[in-house]
Design a protein around this motif. Structure first.
Motif, PDB file in Angstrom:
ATOM      1  N   GLU A  32       0.898  -1.111  -0.136  1.00 20.91           N
ATOM      2  CA  GLU A  32       0.042   0.199   0.214  1.00 20.91           C
ATOM      3  C   GLU A  32       1.295   0.792   0.159  1.00 20.91           C
ATOM      4  N   THR A  33       0.805   2.601  -0.510  1.00 25.00           N
ATOM      5  CA  THR A  33       1.329   3.548  -0.792  1.00 25.00           C
ATOM      6  C   THR A  33       0.107   4.736   0.101  1.00 25.00           C
ATOM      7  N   GLU A  34       0.573   5.449   0.760  1.00 20.90           N
ATOM      8  CA  GLU A  34      -0.327   6.855   1.141  1.00 20.90           C
ATOM      9  C   GLU A  34      -1.304   7.314   0.196  1.00 20.90           C
ATOM     10  N   ALA A  35      -1.526   6.848  -1.346  1.00 22.88           N
ATOM     11  CA  ALA A  35      -2.144   7.297  -1.826  1.00 22.88           C
ATOM     12  C   ALA A  35      -3.371   6.413  -1.761  1.00 22.88           C
ATOM     13  N   THR A  36      -2.552   5.575  -1.795  1.00 20.65           N
ATOM     14  CA  THR A  36      -3.796   3.951  -1.430  1.00 20.65           C
ATOM     15  C   THR A  36      -4.308   4.234  -0.550  1.00 20.65           C
ATOM     16  N   VAL A  37      -4.246   3.857   0.630  1.00 21.01           N
ATOM     17  CA  VAL A  37      -4.586   3.887   1.636  1.00 21.01           C
ATOM     18  C   VAL A  37      -5.553   5.345   2.319  1.00 21.01           C
ATOM     19  N   PHE A  38      -5.127   6.445   2.290  1.00 18.41           N
ATOM     20  CA  PHE A  38      -6.239   7.810   2.499  1.00 18.41           C
ATOM     21  C   PHE A  38      -6.724   8.236   1.350  1.00 18.41           C
ATOM     22  N   ALA A  39      -6.556   7.516  -0.363  1.00 21.67           N
ATOM     23  CA  ALA A  39      -7.591   7.427  -1.025  1.00 21.67           C
ATOM     24  C   ALA A  39      -9.081   6.307  -0.552  1.00 21.67           C
ATOM     25  N   ASP A  40      -8.875   5.645   0.316  1.00 23.72           N
ATOM     26  CA  ASP A  40     -10.239   4.588   0.724  1.00 23.72           C
ATOM     27  C   ASP A  40     -10.434   4.724   2.236  1.00 23.72           C
ATOM     28  N   SER A  41     -11.869   4.679   2.573  1.00 26.96           N
ATOM     29  CA  SER A  41     -12.460   5.010   3.377  1.00 26.96           C
ATOM     30  C   SER A  41     -12.295   3.683   4.833  1.00 26.96           C
ATOM     31  N   VAL A  42     -11.826   2.131   4.615  1.00 30.58           N
ATOM     32  CA  VAL A  42     -11.894   1.458   5.147  1.00 30.58           C
ATOM     33  C   VAL A  42     -10.595   1.404   5.274  1.00 30.58           C
ATOM     34  N   LYS A  43      -9.550   1.385   4.596  1.00 33.55           N
ATOM     35  CA  LYS A  43      -8.595   1.975   5.019  1.00 33.55           C
ATOM     36  C   LYS A  43      -7.918   2.843   5.504  1.00 33.55           C
ATOM     37  N   THR A  44      -8.071   3.659   5.474  1.00 34.51           N
ATOM     38  CA  THR A  44      -7.442   5.010   6.886  1.00 34.51           C
ATOM     39  C   THR A  44      -8.122   4.225   8.081  1.00 34.51           C
ATOM     40  N   MET A  45      -9.282   4.017   8.008  1.00 33.71           N
ATOM     41  CA  MET A  45      -9.719   3.916   9.733  1.00 33.71           C
ATOM     42  C   MET A  45      -9.468   2.914  10.495  1.00 33.71           C
ATOM     43  N   ARG A  46      -8.028   1.667   9.322  1.00 33.78           N
ATOM     44  CA  ARG A  46      -7.571   0.418   9.408  1.00 33.78           C
ATOM     45  C   ARG A  46      -6.361   1.445  10.051  1.00 33.78           C
ATOM     46  N   PHE A  47      -6.033   2.089   9.469  1.00 33.22           N
ATOM     47  CA  PHE A  47      -4.446   2.980   9.847  1.00 33.22           C
ATOM     48  C   PHE A  47      -5.142   3.926  11.603  1.00 33.22           C
ATOM     49  N   LEU A  48      -6.241   4.248  11.512  1.00 34.81           N
ATOM     50  CA  LEU A  48      -6.699   4.626  12.701  1.00 34.81           C
ATOM     51  C   LEU A  48      -6.384   3.864  14.338  1.00 34.81           C
ATOM     52  N   THR A  49      -7.013   2.473  13.520  1.00 31.89           N
ATOM     53  CA  THR A  49      -7.347   1.144  14.382  1.00 31.89           C
ATOM     54  C   THR A  49      -5.786   1.212  14.917  1.00 31.89           C
ATOM     55  N   GLN A  50      -5.025   1.362  13.929  1.00 28.92           N
ATOM     56  CA  GLN A  50      -3.314   0.709  14.227  1.00 28.92           C
ATOM     57  C   GLN A  50      -2.547   2.085  15.320  1.00 28.92           C
ATOM     58  N   ILE A  51      -3.556   3.203  14.817  1.00 29.63           N
ATOM     59  CA  ILE A  51      -3.019   3.905  16.512  1.00 29.63           C
ATOM     60  C   ILE A  51      -3.029   3.104  17.717  1.00 29.63           C
ATOM     61  N   TYR A  52      -4.248   2.587  17.866  1.00 32.37           N
ATOM     62  CA  TYR A  52      -5.284   2.760  19.200  1.00 32.37           C
ATOM     63  C   TYR A  52      -4.576   1.419  19.380  1.00 32.37           C
ATOM     64  N   SER A  53      -3.943   0.582  18.256  1.00 27.48           N
ATOM     65  CA  SER A  53      -3.607  -1.157  18.776  1.00 27.48           C
ATOM     66  C   SER A  53      -2.384  -0.522  20.009  1.00 27.48           C
ATOM     67  N   ALA A  54      -1.574   0.281  19.914  1.00 28.32           N
ATOM     68  CA  ALA A  54      -0.790   0.446  20.807  1.00 28.32           C
ATOM     69  C   ALA A  54      -1.045   1.270  22.442  1.00 28.32           C
ATOM     70  N   VAL A  55      -2.292   1.552  22.385  1.00 32.88           N
ATOM     71  CA  VAL A  55      -2.020   2.329  23.301  1.00 32.88           C
ATOM     72  C   VAL A  55      -2.533   1.605  24.680  1.00 32.88           C
ATOM     73  N   GLY A  56      -2.082   0.365  25.118  1.00 35.52           N
ATOM     74  CA  GLY A  56      -1.684  -0.254  26.076  1.00 35.52           C
ATOM     75  C   GLY A  56      -0.779  -0.990  26.311  1.00 35.52           C
ATOM     76  N   TYR A  57       0.129  -0.249  25.231  1.00 31.27           N
ATOM     77  CA  TYR A  57       1.208  -1.107  25.571  1.00 31.27           C
ATOM     78  C   TYR A  57       2.176  -0.677  27.031  1.00 31.27           C
ATOM     79  N   SER A  58       1.607   0.145  27.560  1.00 28.87           N
ATOM     80  CA  SER A  58       2.215   0.614  29.233  1.00 28.87           C
ATOM     81  C   SER A  58       1.874  -1.008  29.882  1.00 28.87           C
ATOM     82  N   PHE A  59       0.249  -0.845  29.788  1.00 27.96           N
ATOM     83  CA  PHE A  59      -0.431  -1.627  30.648  1.00 27.96           C
ATOM     84  C   PHE A  59      -0.083  -3.104  30.353  1.00 27.96           C
TER      85      PHE A  59
END
Length: 589
Positions: A32-59
């Motif tokens: 994937e490229t930035e262009a293909t990811v952020f041109a697609d709503s599902v892939k964009t949301m998946r990228f946001l999910t990736q950021i959420y995926s690490a919120v519990g790293y310290s816990f």
């Protein structure tokens, strides 16, 4: 064109991402490229999910090498491993340094994980305007991203003090970066301003759409989460380590980077006001149930993903996370972390009085009787009942010296090195070696913390009477008896100093194993006193070969802890200091 990776990776630091090639430093490529990811709503949301995926790293209980965590580097717990290269061992043995701690590739996450995710946030914010998402969704996601950025910065704040603030910039290796550390005050101000901005646009918690999230979006950042994180950050900032309490040997250049210049009670008042805003919002309530059993609401809150107490949590599928990490060997557990005897002694009696109080009713010959119900829900002690696959029922766990499978040994090679096992957040109806799973989300911020935040902050302003109702609420939910004065074992008319010790102890037992103790003993500047020397264990001897008569002797564990003044702050990786001439290392490293 930059490549996007949809796996969680631990980037070395904010300056380690390469411009014009792979997004995260030559890791696995999805094509994937930035262009293909952020041109697609599902892939964009998946990228946001990736950021959420690490919120519990310290816990995460497997944060270090799949079995270590900061809780095991404190006076609350003993770590099951002793190898000198284990991160937890490095932390509790006083071996922290800018070089030896960070040169391993396994998990340099105190610095790297926050900055890797801050960069992800900044990239997504820069691309959000071109995504095909509707205007309302873009606005909400902007709030989520700003909350998440503040979330990752707050870990940097508590571990390092003031840090470089990137703003909205997206840096790459080809950029010449020499960002200086911002002052401690500027870092606090930035985090809280980001939370204020996010709170203004994020949905409300615990209400249906359109004011709140739709059901499938449960777990995302809310207005309440912003207010709660602001409460935590301001409490940290008001604490002795940071409230004019810079490490004594800090240079004139370093002091404003690691602390407010001078002490001010106004910082405590700001922290109290922030916690009170959460309380007065009426978004949350303690999960109270003393009908099923005393303190059952405390036990059950950790086994319900959706409840009125969780403010920000990391949702997990049905699992045996805690059982696998904490259970004794007879239940198939790894017993990676076992509670210390000094932690066990911190729990009061059912009447709320400390076991050191001669009027508490504590019996040294029967030490686990009539204790605060949280004790039994948090610690497996000798003869405590716990589910066993051998009988498909609850049977006693034997932790006395020499007991088969789960017994204590004085040389530290046995199943338990403290005479206890952890039970906090475990489901009493399953075990690590059972085939059952339980519903669970990791409690990253819960309402009980906010009540404790308020009590601590308001007490430090001298308004000690205002702390009582918040402690009473927590103790009432815990199943402690009210007493004739309805103070739930609290002494009336305490001084600020007396109340401070009570609150610190209450926080210790209520938030046990929830990723607070390492931060608390540092921000209170008590770690030198409480986390040096040997932790305590209980050596229990069985009298005879049958029956339930025992003697109890306090013993030392075998692994000495070393905590020196410089350890109140973590060392910045030397690789980062070497890259940026403006970077100032923390004192004494």
């Amino acid at each position: 064109m930059k490549r996007i990776i949809f796996i969680i990776v631990l980037c070395a630091a904010f300056a380690s991402c390469k411009k014009g090639t792979d997004f995260l430093d030559a890791k696995a490529d999805t094509g994937e490229t930035e262009a293909t990811v952020f041109a697609d709503s599902v892939k964009t949301m998946r990228f946001l999910t990736q950021i959420y995926s690490a919120v519990g790293y310290s816990f995460n209980k497997g944060r270090f090498s799949s079995h270590g965590n900061t809780e095991m580097a404190t006076d609350d717990a003993e770590y099951a491993y002793s190898g000198v290269t284990q991160y937890t061992v490095i932390m509790y043995s006083g071996s922290l340094s800018p070089n030896t701690f960070w040169d391993r590739t396994t998990i340099p996450d105190f610095w790297g994980t926050p900055y890797a995710n801050i960069r992800r946030v900044n990239l997504m914010l820069s691309k959000l305007p071109i995504t095909p998402l509707n205007v309302a969704t873009k606005k909400r996601i902007t709030g989520e991203l700003r909350y998440l950025r503040a979330w990752y910065y707050h870990f940097l704040l508590i571990n390092f003090g003031g840090v470089p603030l990137e703003g909205d910039a997206v840096y790459g290796i080809e950029d010449v970066i020499d960002l200086p550390r911002s002052s401690f005050q500027a870092t606090v101000d930035y985090i809280t301003s980001e939370l204020d901005a996010a709170a203004a646009i994020l949905p409300l918690p615990n209400v249906p759409a359109p004011l709140g999230y739709q059901e499938q979006d449960y777990g995302r950042a809310t207005r309440g989460a912003c207010l709660a994180l602001k409460s935590r950050v301001l409490l940290y900032a008001a604490s002795p380590l940071f409230n004019g309490g810079a490490i004594s040997s800090a240079s004139a250049i370093a002091k404003p980077l690691v602390s407010y210049p001078t002490y001010s009670v106004s910082h405590w008042q700001k922290a109290a006001d922030a916690a009170l805003e959460v309380i007065n919002s009426n978004y949350y309530a303690l999960n109270e149930d003393n009908v099923t059993a005393p303190g059952f609401g405390f036990y059950n809150v950790f086994l319900r993903r959706v409840n009125t107490e969780y403010i920000f949590n990391f949702n997990r599928g049905n699992n045996r996370d805690m059982e696998v990490n904490y259970n004794p060997p007879s239940r198939g557990g790894a017993k990676n972390s076992t509670p210390t005897h000094q932690l066990a002694e911190a729990f009061p009696m059912r009447n709320g009085k400390a076991i050191t109080d001669p009027t508490s009713g504590y019996d040294p010959a029967n030490p686990y009787a009539n204790r605060d119900p949280r004790f039994g829900y948090s610690i497996i002690y000798n003869q405590a009942l716990y589910y066993s696959t051998s009988t498909s029922s609850k049977i006693a766990v034997n932790t006395y010296a020499g007991a088969a499978t789960d017994g204590y040994t004085t040389n530290g090679t046995g199943p338990t090195t403290t005479g206890y096992y952890s039970r906090k957040m475990c489901d009493e109806n399953i075990s690590a070696n059972s085939s059952f799973n339980t519903e669970r989300g990791w409690p990253l911020i819960r309402y009980a913390e906010i009540l404790l935040n308020y009590a601590e902050a308001i007490n430090e302003t001298g308004q000690t009477a205002l702390a009582y109702p918040r402690l009473v609420a927590i103790r009432k939910r815990a199943g402690i008896l009210p007493g004739a004065d309805n103070l739930y074992g609290l002494k009336a008319n305490m001084t600020v100093e007396e109340m401070r010790l009570v609150i610190q102890n209450e926080r210790r037992i209520e938030l046990m194993n929830e990723d607070h103790r390492w931060n608390d003993i540092r921000r209170w500047k008590i770690a030198v006193a409480v986390n040096n020397g040997f932790n305590k264990a209980i050596n229990i001897t069985r009298i005879g070969t049958t029956g339930s008569n025992y003697t109890y002797q306090v013993a030392n564990t075998i692994r000495a802890h070393v905590f020196n003044e410089q350890h109140y702050l973590m060392p910045i990786p030397q690789s980062e200091v070497s890259k940026m001439p403006s970077m100032v290392q923390n004192p004494n490293y």
